[in-house]
Design an enzyme around this catalytic site. Sequence first.
Site, PDB file in Angstrom:
ATOM      1  N   ASP A  33     -28.356  34.741  26.649  1.00 15.21           N
ATOM      2  CA  ASP A  33     -27.808  36.055  26.299  1.00 15.21           C
ATOM      3  C   ASP A  33     -27.358  36.827  27.543  1.00 15.21           C
ATOM      4  O   ASP A  33     -28.106  36.956  28.510  1.00 15.21           O
ATOM      5  CB  ASP A  33     -28.888  36.855  25.551  1.00 15.21           C
ATOM      6  CG  ASP A  33     -28.334  38.125  24.924  1.00 15.21           C
ATOM      7  OD1 ASP A  33     -27.795  38.979  25.665  1.00 15.21           O
ATOM      8  OD2 ASP A  33     -28.440  38.265  23.697  1.00 15.21           O
TER       9      ASP A  33
ATOM     10  N   ARG B  52     -27.129  39.814  28.145  1.00  7.97           N
ATOM     11  CA  ARG B  52     -27.841  41.065  28.446  1.00  7.97           C
ATOM     12  C   ARG B  52     -29.175  40.836  29.151  1.00  7.97           C
ATOM     13  O   ARG B  52     -29.920  41.780  29.380  1.00  7.97           O
ATOM     14  CB  ARG B  52     -28.082  41.841  27.132  1.00  7.97           C
ATOM     15  CG  ARG B  52     -26.805  42.230  26.435  1.00  7.97           C
ATOM     16  CD  ARG B  52     -27.070  42.651  25.012  1.00  7.97           C
ATOM     17  NE  ARG B  52     -27.611  41.559  24.215  1.00  7.97           N
ATOM     18  CZ  ARG B  52     -27.960  41.654  22.927  1.00  7.97           C
ATOM     19  NH1 ARG B  52     -27.830  42.809  22.304  1.00  7.97           N
ATOM     20  NH2 ARG B  52     -28.446  40.612  22.288  1.00  7.97           N
TER      21      ARG B  52
ATOM     22  N   CYS C 238     -33.015  38.810  19.962  1.00  5.87           N
ATOM     23  CA  CYS C 238     -32.357  37.536  20.311  1.00  5.87           C
ATOM     24  C   CYS C 238     -31.574  37.002  19.102  1.00  5.87           C
ATOM     25  O   CYS C 238     -32.156  36.752  18.042  1.00  5.87           O
ATOM     26  CB  CYS C 238     -33.406  36.524  20.759  1.00  5.87           C
ATOM     27  SG  CYS C 238     -32.688  34.932  21.230  1.00  5.87           S
TER      28      CYS C 238
HETATM   29 ZN   LIG Z   1     -31.387  35.367  23.048  1.00  8.89          ZN
END
Ligand SMILES: [Zn+2]
Length: 223
Positions: free
Chosen positions: A45, A47, A102
């Site tokens: 991810d 972020r 997530c």
């Molecule tokens: Zn994730």
Amino acid sequence: MTTQLDELFDNNRRWAAKVESRSPGFFTNLLKQQAPQYLWIGCADRRVPANELVDLLPGELFVHRNVANAVVHSDLNCLSVMQFATDLLKVKHIIIVGHSGCGGVNAALKDLRIGLADNWIRHVQDVRNRHATWLETVPALQRANAMCELNVVEQAINVCQTTIVQDAWQRGQELVVHAWVYGLHNGLLQDLEMTVSRLDDAGVAYETAIAAVRSRYPAPAPA
Ligand SMILES: [Zn+2]
């Protein structure tokens, strides 16, 4: 439409100049040594940028990322990183880091189809299935975060069960496995209290960490 991504090259030049002016010789010194203490296995991810959120410079963290931070016993990519980090770089810590919100964990939890990654997150669905009865007791709004924590603990025990880590412990190498979760909403890391430094402790650490996840998400009292 731009085809050259000049702004990223501009940013890169500014960044390199800034690092060098703050710390003259930074890049040439980096060439000479690579002895990170930590291997970070986290989610892909965007972020959750590993170095930034623990405020470490390039060279201080060895990093592997994939969708939903899964450690799969037949994944040569992750295993190769882990072996290199453990046997050659002699990292002292392997840290599995999941994160709240997530998308991979959420898709696994809810059987959402997202594409090819559906096949990858089957491994996370195995985690869901293992804990399905308990997950049903968790209020729907909190279920994804509870599942995220379970997934980190399960992936951490997978790390402990690799031949790489077991061989390292067997020969007396100092190596500690950790399970952490990162809060997208506040930028803070939380230790899930599964810290394992020898094989004999892995089972108890796993059971304790699973019990701790369950205590953080109690079933609502009956009305
Ligand atoms: Zn994730």
